[in-house]
Motif scaffolding. Structure first.
Motif, PDB file in Angstrom:
ATOM      1  N   UNK A  87       0.814  -1.214   0.000  1.00 38.22           N
ATOM      2  CA  UNK A  87       0.000   0.000   0.000  1.00 38.22           C
ATOM      3  C   UNK A  87       0.847   1.264   0.000  1.00 38.22           C
ATOM      4  N   UNK A  88       2.173   1.089   0.082  1.00 34.73           N
ATOM      5  CA  UNK A  88       3.133   2.198   0.138  1.00 34.73           C
ATOM      6  C   UNK A  88       2.925   3.080   1.362  1.00 34.73           C
ATOM      7  N   UNK A  89       2.426   2.466   2.431  1.00 32.59           N
ATOM      8  CA  UNK A  89       2.297   3.171   3.697  1.00 32.59           C
ATOM      9  C   UNK A  89       3.664   3.252   4.370  1.00 32.59           C
ATOM     10  N   UNK A  90       4.420   2.163   4.290  1.00 34.16           N
ATOM     11  CA  UNK A  90       5.780   2.124   4.822  1.00 34.16           C
ATOM     12  C   UNK A  90       6.711   1.548   3.767  1.00 34.16           C
TER      13      UNK A  90
ATOM     14  N   UNK B  17      15.854  -5.046   8.740  1.00 40.47           N
ATOM     15  CA  UNK B  17      15.158  -6.029   9.566  1.00 40.47           C
ATOM     16  C   UNK B  17      16.184  -6.954  10.196  1.00 40.47           C
ATOM     17  N   UNK B  18      16.095  -7.103  11.504  1.00 42.01           N
ATOM     18  CA  UNK B  18      16.941  -8.033  12.237  1.00 42.01           C
ATOM     19  C   UNK B  18      16.069  -8.789  13.225  1.00 42.01           C
TER      20      UNK B  18
ATOM     21  N   UNK C 135      15.463  -1.787   1.893  1.00 47.72           N
ATOM     22  CA  UNK C 135      16.100  -0.663   1.243  1.00 47.72           C
ATOM     23  C   UNK C 135      17.480  -0.290   1.733  1.00 47.72           C
ATOM     24  N   UNK C 136      17.770  -0.469   2.998  1.00 47.00           N
ATOM     25  CA  UNK C 136      19.026   0.021   3.562  1.00 47.00           C
ATOM     26  C   UNK C 136      19.540  -0.923   4.626  1.00 47.00           C
TER      27      UNK C 136
ATOM     28  N   UNK D 194      10.509   3.282   6.985  1.00 47.01           N
ATOM     29  CA  UNK D 194      10.264   4.649   6.554  1.00 47.01           C
ATOM     30  C   UNK D 194       8.755   4.843   6.515  1.00 47.01           C
ATOM     31  N   UNK D 195       8.289   5.936   7.060  1.00 48.85           N
ATOM     32  CA  UNK D 195       6.871   6.271   6.983  1.00 48.85           C
ATOM     33  C   UNK D 195       6.645   6.928   5.625  1.00 48.85           C
TER      34      UNK D 195
END
Length: 140
Positions: free
Chosen positions: A35-38, A43-44, A74-75, A103-104
């Motif tokens: 939904x491209x909300x975040x 992630x760990x 992404x990062x 990311x919001x």
């Protein structure tokens, strides 16, 4: 207007039963991403054994069958090990959690417009959903 590459970023420590999150949590996360909300940046997974020893597993170090190929992170490395260890101090022995850096994405354009207008966020609080729901339910 200044175009930001990233919107505001939050670091979450989420606990779950057992040694990995259930399928419903993964599905909810994928929905937010679709939904491209975040945008999931890093992630760990962390766990603390009964003796209190901490184990940190980065997503790229998961066994092949447990890897998450459909999650585009992404990062990787944005959550530093020192940060993760500090977050994990809240993790009781015998439990597991995930550290998510998100990311919001919904706020990226707003952040760009705010910066371009010379504005700045002076204060930000997050009230956990469980608290909001409990307070509103008690008020009824």
């Amino acid at each position: 207007m200044a175009e930001f590459t990233y919107g505001p970023v939050e670091v979450l420590l989420i606990s779950f039963e057992g040694d990995r999150p259930g399928p419903a949590l993964g599905a909810a996360l994928r929905d937010l991403i679709a939904e491209k909300t975040i945008r999931l940046l890093d992630l760990l997974f962390v766990s603390r054994d009964a003796a209190g020893d901490l184990r940190i597993v980065e997503v790229e170090d998961l066994p092949e069958k447990a890897q998450l190929p459909d999650l585009d992170l992404g990062e990787l490395g944005l959550a530093g090990l020192d940060d993760v260890e500090e977050l994990a101090t809240e993790l009781p022995p015998g439990t597991s959690a995930a550290v998510l850096v998100v990311e919001l994405a919904w706020a990226r354009n707003f952040a760009s417009a705010l910066a371009a207008s010379g504005g700045a966020v002076l204060h930000h609080d997050r009230i956990p959903a469980a608290v909001v729901n409990a307070v509103l339910e008690a008020a009824r």
